[in-house]
Write a protein that holds these residues in place. Structure first.
Motif, PDB file in Angstrom:
ATOM      1  N   UNK A   1      25.233  16.987  38.367  1.00 11.86           N
ATOM      2  CA  UNK A   1      25.232  17.006  39.840  1.00 11.86           C
ATOM      3  C   UNK A   1      26.596  17.467  40.341  1.00 11.86           C
ATOM      4  N   UNK A   2      26.611  18.463  41.199  1.00  7.05           N
ATOM      5  CA  UNK A   2      27.897  18.921  41.726  1.00  7.05           C
ATOM      6  C   UNK A   2      27.808  19.134  43.230  1.00  7.05           C
ATOM      7  N   UNK A   3      28.921  18.855  43.899  1.00  6.28           N
ATOM      8  CA  UNK A   3      29.017  19.095  45.337  1.00  6.28           C
ATOM      9  C   UNK A   3      29.022  20.601  45.578  1.00  6.28           C
ATOM     10  N   UNK A   4      28.485  21.084  46.700  1.00  7.79           N
ATOM     11  CA  UNK A   4      28.529  22.537  46.947  1.00  7.79           C
ATOM     12  C   UNK A   4      29.953  23.071  46.948  1.00  7.79           C
ATOM     13  N   UNK A   5      30.927  22.235  47.360  1.00  8.07           N
ATOM     14  CA  UNK A   5      32.316  22.711  47.469  1.00  8.07           C
ATOM     15  C   UNK A   5      32.996  22.816  46.117  1.00  8.07           C
ATOM     16  N   UNK A   6      32.405  22.189  45.110  1.00  6.14           N
ATOM     17  CA  UNK A   6      33.023  22.266  43.787  1.00  6.14           C
ATOM     18  C   UNK A   6      32.322  23.310  42.918  1.00  6.14           C
ATOM     19  N   UNK A   7      31.336  23.973  43.467  1.00  4.24           N
ATOM     20  CA  UNK A   7      30.588  24.984  42.717  1.00  4.24           C
ATOM     21  C   UNK A   7      31.425  26.263  42.580  1.00  4.24           C
ATOM     22  N   UNK A   8      31.608  26.766  41.347  1.00  2.00           N
ATOM     23  CA  UNK A   8      32.379  28.003  41.190  1.00  2.00           C
ATOM     24  C   UNK A   8      31.629  29.198  41.773  1.00  2.00           C
ATOM     25  N   UNK A   9      32.346  29.978  42.588  1.00  2.00           N
ATOM     26  CA  UNK A   9      31.736  31.129  43.257  1.00  2.00           C
ATOM     27  C   UNK A   9      32.214  32.424  42.598  1.00  2.00           C
ATOM     28  N   UNK A  10      31.388  33.432  42.658  1.00  4.49           N
ATOM     29  CA  UNK A  10      31.707  34.736  42.074  1.00  4.49           C
ATOM     30  C   UNK A  10      32.658  35.501  43.003  1.00  4.49           C
ATOM     31  N   UNK A  11      33.925  35.529  42.617  1.00  9.84           N
ATOM     32  CA  UNK A  11      34.976  36.111  43.461  1.00  9.84           C
ATOM     33  C   UNK A  11      34.734  37.591  43.739  1.00  9.84           C
ATOM     34  N   UNK A  12      34.347  38.340  42.714  1.00 13.45           N
ATOM     35  CA  UNK A  12      34.165  39.783  42.875  1.00 13.45           C
ATOM     36  C   UNK A  12      33.053  40.088  43.881  1.00 13.45           C
ATOM     37  N   UNK A  13      31.962  39.383  43.746  1.00  9.69           N
ATOM     38  CA  UNK A  13      30.831  39.615  44.642  1.00  9.69           C
ATOM     39  C   UNK A  13      31.201  39.265  46.094  1.00  9.69           C
ATOM     40  N   UNK A  14      31.884  38.125  46.266  1.00 11.31           N
ATOM     41  CA  UNK A  14      32.266  37.693  47.625  1.00 11.31           C
ATOM     42  C   UNK A  14      33.266  38.650  48.258  1.00 11.31           C
ATOM     43  N   UNK A  15      34.233  39.117  47.467  1.00 17.63           N
ATOM     44  CA  UNK A  15      35.276  39.977  48.045  1.00 17.63           C
ATOM     45  C   UNK A  15      34.708  41.359  48.370  1.00 17.63           C
ATOM     46  N   UNK A  16      33.794  41.862  47.554  1.00 16.46           N
ATOM     47  CA  UNK A  16      33.184  43.165  47.861  1.00 16.46           C
ATOM     48  C   UNK A  16      32.267  43.072  49.073  1.00 16.46           C
ATOM     49  N   UNK A  48      36.788  30.368  54.971  1.00 19.19           N
ATOM     50  CA  UNK A  48      37.376  31.255  53.978  1.00 19.19           C
ATOM     51  C   UNK A  48      36.749  32.633  54.162  1.00 19.19           C
ATOM     52  N   UNK A  49      37.615  33.653  54.344  1.00 25.37           N
ATOM     53  CA  UNK A  49      37.121  35.039  54.431  1.00 25.37           C
ATOM     54  C   UNK A  49      37.598  35.784  53.193  1.00 25.37           C
ATOM     55  N   UNK A  50      36.661  36.370  52.498  1.00 24.71           N
ATOM     56  CA  UNK A  50      37.001  37.123  51.296  1.00 24.71           C
ATOM     57  C   UNK A  50      37.158  38.604  51.636  1.00 24.71           C
ATOM     58  N   UNK A  51      37.982  39.275  50.854  1.00 25.54           N
ATOM     59  CA  UNK A  51      38.177  40.707  51.054  1.00 25.54           C
ATOM     60  C   UNK A  51      38.969  41.267  49.882  1.00 25.54           C
ATOM     61  N   UNK A  52      39.504  42.473  50.077  1.00 20.63           N
ATOM     62  CA  UNK A  52      40.297  43.080  49.013  1.00 20.63           C
ATOM     63  C   UNK A  52      41.581  43.654  49.603  1.00 20.63           C
ATOM     64  N   UNK A  53      42.653  43.559  48.822  1.00 21.30           N
ATOM     65  CA  UNK A  53      43.931  44.141  49.252  1.00 21.30           C
ATOM     66  C   UNK A  53      44.737  44.514  48.023  1.00 21.30           C
ATOM     67  N   UNK A  54      45.315  45.716  48.022  1.00 22.76           N
ATOM     68  CA  UNK A  54      46.137  46.209  46.899  1.00 22.76           C
ATOM     69  C   UNK A  54      45.437  46.008  45.552  1.00 22.76           C
ATOM     70  N   UNK A  55      44.156  46.215  45.526  1.00 19.62           N
ATOM     71  CA  UNK A  55      43.431  46.102  44.272  1.00 19.62           C
ATOM     72  C   UNK A  55      43.089  44.675  43.860  1.00 19.62           C
ATOM     73  N   UNK A  56      43.455  43.700  44.699  1.00 17.62           N
ATOM     74  CA  UNK A  56      43.149  42.304  44.384  1.00 17.62           C
ATOM     75  C   UNK A  56      42.027  41.781  45.276  1.00 17.62           C
ATOM     76  N   UNK A  57      41.280  40.859  44.728  1.00 11.21           N
ATOM     77  CA  UNK A  57      40.379  40.088  45.583  1.00 11.21           C
ATOM     78  C   UNK A  57      41.247  39.096  46.342  1.00 11.21           C
TER      79      UNK A  57
END
Ligand SMILES: [Zn+2]
Length: 171
Positions: A1-16, A48-57
């Protein structure tokens, strides 16, 4: 059982996808905060807003909220407002940290994943005092409280002569 806030999110997908996620969680759900004895309660919310800058997520974090802490002088609860804003570069590898622009806070996203709790925890910790204590002007100090408690209760003997007056007047 995990809290939604502790769930690991896919950084690449979110930033793209330039995803924006709102959060609202109890401070106790943050692992490094739950172990602090002076934390009584409180919550933090923000976006939290995801995006990309200088090649980084990157993730723009803004948060606000309030913590109930135990004052370390009088041991009574006190309120601590929380607010913070940070721009994080999410790195797949610690070796990338050297290439991160100064305006960004490098953070390791293991296996390209990070949870909201991990993202905001550092910023929340920075908003909290190392030793929580009531500010000047607020009721505090254990000495005052002890003196008040040890004073004799005067209410029942406030008018020692009232009864005597009464007796005299009935003479
Ligand atoms: Zn206090």
């Amino acid at each position: 059982m995990s809290q939604p806030w502790s769930k690991p999110l896919d950084v690449d997908r979110l930033s793209r996808g330039a995803a924006a996620l709102d959060f609202d969680l109890a401070l106790r759900q943050l692992p490094r905060l739950s172990s602090r004895a002076e934390l009584i309660g409180g919550s933090v919310r923000g976006r939290v807003r995801f995006g990309r800058e200088s090649g980084h997520a990157v993730a723009d974090v803004s948060l606000e909220g309030g913590a109930q802490l135990q004052c370390q002088r009088c041991m009574l609860p006190m309120e601590q407002p929380l607010s913070g804003q940070v721009r994080v570069a999410l790195l797949a590898d610690e070796a990338e940290a050297g290439a991160v622009p100064e305006a960004l806070e490098p953070m390791l996203a293991r296996d390209g994943r990070i949870s909201i709790a991990e993202l905001i925890e550092e910023e929340v910790l920075l908003s909290l005092p190392i030793v929580p204590m009531h500010a000047a002007g607020e009721p505090c100090a254990p000495l005052d409280a002890l003196e008040a408690a040890s004073e004799p209760v005067a209410a029942s003997t406030q008018r020692p002569f009232a009864q005597l007056d009464e007796l005299l007047s009935h003479k």
